[in-house]
Structures are given as C-alpha cells and as structure tokens.
Design a protein around this motif. Structure first.
Motif, PDB file in Angstrom:
ATOM      1  N   GLY A   1       0.822  -1.214   0.000  1.00 53.07           N
ATOM      2  CA  GLY A   1       0.000   0.000   0.000  1.00 53.07           C
ATOM      3  C   GLY A   1       0.852   1.258   0.000  1.00 53.07           C
ATOM      4  O   GLY A   1       0.341   2.352  -0.258  1.00 53.07           O
ATOM      5  N   HIS A   2       2.138   1.105   0.284  1.00 55.59           N
ATOM      6  CA  HIS A   2       3.002   2.283   0.375  1.00 55.59           C
ATOM      7  C   HIS A   2       4.050   2.337  -0.730  1.00 55.59           C
ATOM      8  O   HIS A   2       5.055   3.053  -0.610  1.00 55.59           O
ATOM      9  N   LEU A   3       3.798   1.618  -1.823  1.00 57.35           N
ATOM     10  CA  LEU A   3       4.680   1.729  -2.988  1.00 57.35           C
ATOM     11  C   LEU A   3       4.759   3.189  -3.439  1.00 57.35           C
ATOM     12  O   LEU A   3       3.770   3.924  -3.360  1.00 57.35           O
TER      13      LEU A   3
ATOM     14  N   HIS B   1      -1.991  11.781   0.871  1.00 54.73           N
ATOM     15  CA  HIS B   1      -2.696  11.674   2.138  1.00 54.73           C
ATOM     16  C   HIS B   1      -1.930  10.846   3.165  1.00 54.73           C
ATOM     17  O   HIS B   1      -2.334  10.756   4.327  1.00 54.73           O
ATOM     18  N   CYS B   2      -0.825  10.212   2.777  1.00 57.36           N
ATOM     19  CA  CYS B   2      -0.159   9.313   3.726  1.00 57.36           C
ATOM     20  C   CYS B   2       0.666  10.129   4.728  1.00 57.36           C
ATOM     21  O   CYS B   2       1.502  10.935   4.325  1.00 57.36           O
ATOM     22  N   PRO B   3       0.436   9.929   6.037  1.00 55.95           N
ATOM     23  CA  PRO B   3       1.198  10.694   7.034  1.00 55.95           C
ATOM     24  C   PRO B   3       2.700  10.398   6.979  1.00 55.95           C
ATOM     25  O   PRO B   3       3.511  11.244   7.350  1.00 55.95           O
ATOM     26  N   SER B   4       3.090   9.223   6.463  1.00 56.06           N
ATOM     27  CA  SER B   4       4.517   8.892   6.412  1.00 56.06           C
ATOM     28  C   SER B   4       5.182   9.274   5.100  1.00 56.06           C
ATOM     29  O   SER B   4       6.358   9.617   5.083  1.00 56.06           O
ATOM     30  N   HIS B   5       4.443   9.167   3.973  1.00 49.84           N
ATOM     31  CA  HIS B   5       5.085   9.361   2.664  1.00 49.84           C
ATOM     32  C   HIS B   5       4.400  10.381   1.765  1.00 49.84           C
ATOM     33  O   HIS B   5       4.855  10.603   0.650  1.00 49.84           O
ATOM     34  N   GLY B   6       3.304  10.948   2.203  1.00 50.67           N
ATOM     35  CA  GLY B   6       2.586  11.857   1.303  1.00 50.67           C
ATOM     36  C   GLY B   6       2.016  11.101   0.122  1.00 50.67           C
ATOM     37  O   GLY B   6       1.028  10.391   0.242  1.00 50.67           O
ATOM     38  N   ALA B   7       2.721  11.210  -1.022  1.00 53.22           N
ATOM     39  CA  ALA B   7       2.160  10.734  -2.286  1.00 53.22           C
ATOM     40  C   ALA B   7       2.529   9.289  -2.630  1.00 53.22           C
ATOM     41  O   ALA B   7       2.868   8.982  -3.762  1.00 53.22           O
ATOM     42  N   CYS B   8       2.456   8.372  -1.662  1.00 50.45           N
ATOM     43  CA  CYS B   8       2.617   6.943  -1.989  1.00 50.45           C
ATOM     44  C   CYS B   8       1.290   6.421  -2.549  1.00 50.45           C
ATOM     45  O   CYS B   8       0.326   7.183  -2.704  1.00 50.45           O
ATOM     46  N   PHE B   9       1.219   5.110  -2.830  1.00 53.63           N
ATOM     47  CA  PHE B   9       0.002   4.509  -3.398  1.00 53.63           C
ATOM     48  C   PHE B   9      -1.211   4.826  -2.513  1.00 53.63           C
ATOM     49  O   PHE B   9      -2.213   5.377  -2.985  1.00 53.63           O
TER      50      PHE B   9
HETATM   51 ZN    ZN Z   1       2.596   5.679   2.642  1.00 57.62          ZN
END
Ligand code: ZN
Ligand code: ADP
Length: 300
Positions: A163-165, A178-186
């Motif tokens: 999910g975090h590719l 939207h990802c709190p850790s990566h922003g624009a991941c999958f």
């Molecule tokens: Zn992520």
C-alpha cells in the motif's frame, strides 16, 4: 470438524464458527472500540465454543485470526501476534494473539494479516483456488496487500506493505497525497480518503465523474504493474470499498497492459479479465480465510 474464525477490523470484529468445507455456521459482529470494551465480548463468544460442557463435536478445534496491520506475524518473535504501530491508538502494541491464547487455554490459534486471510480464503475456495502465486489488494480507508508465493503466505522480515509503494505522479495531478509517512505513496494517492480529499466529495458521490476514475485507475495500475514485475502473480484480486466502483476494473486492466507495453508475454496477461478480478466469495473471503488459518494451525 468445527473451527473458530475471527476477523479483526478497524470498525468491527467478525466472530464465526465454521467447518473444514468453508461453511460458516454461526456469525456475530462486534463493534471495534477499545480493547477493554471489545475484547471481553470477543473472548466470551469463543469461550462459549470451547466450553467443557459441550459435546466434543460441538467444540471448535482451533481458532484463526486475520487482523488489520501492521501486525507481528513472525512466529519466533517476542511480540508475535501483537498489533504494531497502527494509527488506531487504542490498539497500538496490543497483544492480540497472547490475549486470546491466555483466555482460551491450549486452543491452537493461527494468526495472519487481514489481507493474507482474505487471500487464503480465495486461494482455498474462491477465484485463486489451486494457484501458487497470487495477491490480494484491499483499497479502502487504507491500502493493504497480501501475497501467496509458491503456495505460502509471504511474511519475510514482517509482511508486505505494498500500500506504500512509491508512485509516479500523473502529469497534471497536483494533489500532495494523504499518507502521514510518505505523502504521495500509493495509499496517499489512491485510498478512499485520498479520493475524497482530492475531489472534495464522498467517493460514492463521484460515480459520474470519469476524470476521478481515470486518475484512480492510473495509480492502481502503476502499483499492480510493480507487483506483476516483482511477484509475478497468477491472479490479482482487488477488494475494498473503492473497488465497489466496479467500472474501475476495465480501466485498471487497460492501463496495466499499457504500462507493461508487451514487455511480458504470458497467457495470464492475454486473459487479463481473469488475471485482475474481484473476489469471488461475496464478502466472506476474510472470515473464510480465518477459518482456513484455524485449520492450518492444527497441522503446523
Ligand atoms: Zn505511505
Ligand atoms: P475499510 O478500509 O475501513 O475497511 P472499506 O474497504 O469499506 O473500509 O473502504 C472505505 C472507503 O471506500 C471509503 O473511504 C470510501 O471513500 C470508499 N468507498 C465507499 N463506497 C464507495 C463507492 N461506491 N465507490 C468508491 N469508493 C467508495
């Protein structure tokens, strides 16, 4: 032979009893609030299924638990069966497996991620039956992926987190993710909350906006292409709330073929409607997978 099955979800706990054919004979749903409030009810349900006063044929022989992640699925780890660093604060570091083991005496308990559970259900009774290499994506509030490689659930150093590719941003898309850790991941670009934040509306109210689903399909197809290159699955099952917009399927298939650009030539890619498909077990894949985890726990 009866087995217990528990699907641990962010909104509800599904507790069930079924048999080795995958048939669910009894099922209750308990809202997921805090461990203190929720777990006694879950334990009460399964305790009643191992009660010494029951005739042997009415007792469950094992329990299978399919749990939202991240979870520790490493059998030799000190924290095996714990929920790890989840955004659901009340459940962070919660010893799910140990709590159930302590409450249910010596009952064998199988434990895996929710997505590996759903995939196991589909690989045993559903659309991935008989396949050795398959993946299951859930695209909903978050994005998770389970995988079976050479017939075995993939765990490795923990478990897959596809999910975090990383994503290549589609030209013209200025959404920051939207990802709190990566922003624009999958997950950051394609989860339900990402769709809703980007377009300012509930996803189900965007059904008649083709641009929403074109963009969504391009991100999902990128992730699927990466997984095709790395795990070489014979089946990719897509589930979760976002995939209830079923018009996504043909778009995703089209973009996967476009991105692969004939680089791989297999019968599965020629039959892409079957390679990339919805689950076949009508929403029961998770609980049926948990049932199979229980059966597996008796033979390991
Ligand atoms: Zn992520
Ligand atoms: P969870 O991931 O919490 O288990 P779901 O898999 O049901 O829950 O996913 C919920 C998400 O699915 C919501 O964020 C919503 O944006 C999205 N969703 C719900 N219904 C639809 C729909 N008809 N079309 C597209 N997306 C939807």
């Amino acid at each position: 032979m009866l087995y217990g099955a528990l699907e641990v979800g962010g909104t509800k706990m599904v507790c069930a009893v079924g048999d080795e054919s995958g048939q669910i004979l009894d099922q209750v749903s308990i809202p997921t609030s805090t461990p203190d409030e929720t777990m006694p009810k879950v334990i009460e349900y399964f305790k009643s299924k191992v009660d010494p006063s029951l005739p042997d044929e009415e007792k469950i022989r094992a329990l299978g638990v399919a749990c939202f992640g991240p979870v520790d699925v490493r059998k030799n780890s000190k924290t095996y069966g714990n929920i790890l660093n989840t955004p659901k604060i009340a459940w962070r570091n919660y010893p799910m497996l140990k709590t159930l083991q302590d409450a249910l005496g010596g009952l064998p308990i199988g434990f895996d991620t929710d997505v590996n559970g759903s995939l196991l259900g589909e690989a045993t009774w559903g659309c991935a039956k008989g396949l050795q290499d398959a993946v299951y994506f859930t695209i909903g509030t978050g994005i998770g992926m389970g995988a079976i490689s050479s017939g075995k659930p993939v765990h490795g150093m923990l478990h897959p987190e596809a999910g975090h590719l990383a994503m290549s941003i589609v030209p013209g898309d200025d959404y920051k993710g939207h990802c709190p850790s990566h922003g624009a991941c999958f997950e950051g670009m394609a989860s339900g909350p990402a769709i809703e934040e980007r377009w300012g509306k509930k996803a189900k109210d965007l059904a008649d906006k083709p641009e929403v689903w074109e963009l969504e399909a391009k991100y999902i197809a990128q992730a699927l292409t990466d997984i095709i290159y790395t795990l070489s699955p014979q089946k990719i099952i897509l589930g979760g709330g976002v995939m209830s917009h079923t018009q996504l399927f043909p778009l995703i298939r089209k973009y996967v073929l476009e991105y692969i650009n004939n680089y791989i030539d297999t019968k599965e890619l020629h039959n892409i409607n079957s390679l990339i498909s919805p689950a076949a077990l009508n929403g029961n894949q998770g609980i049926m997978g948990a049932l199979k985890l229980a059966e597996n726990a008796t033979i390991e």
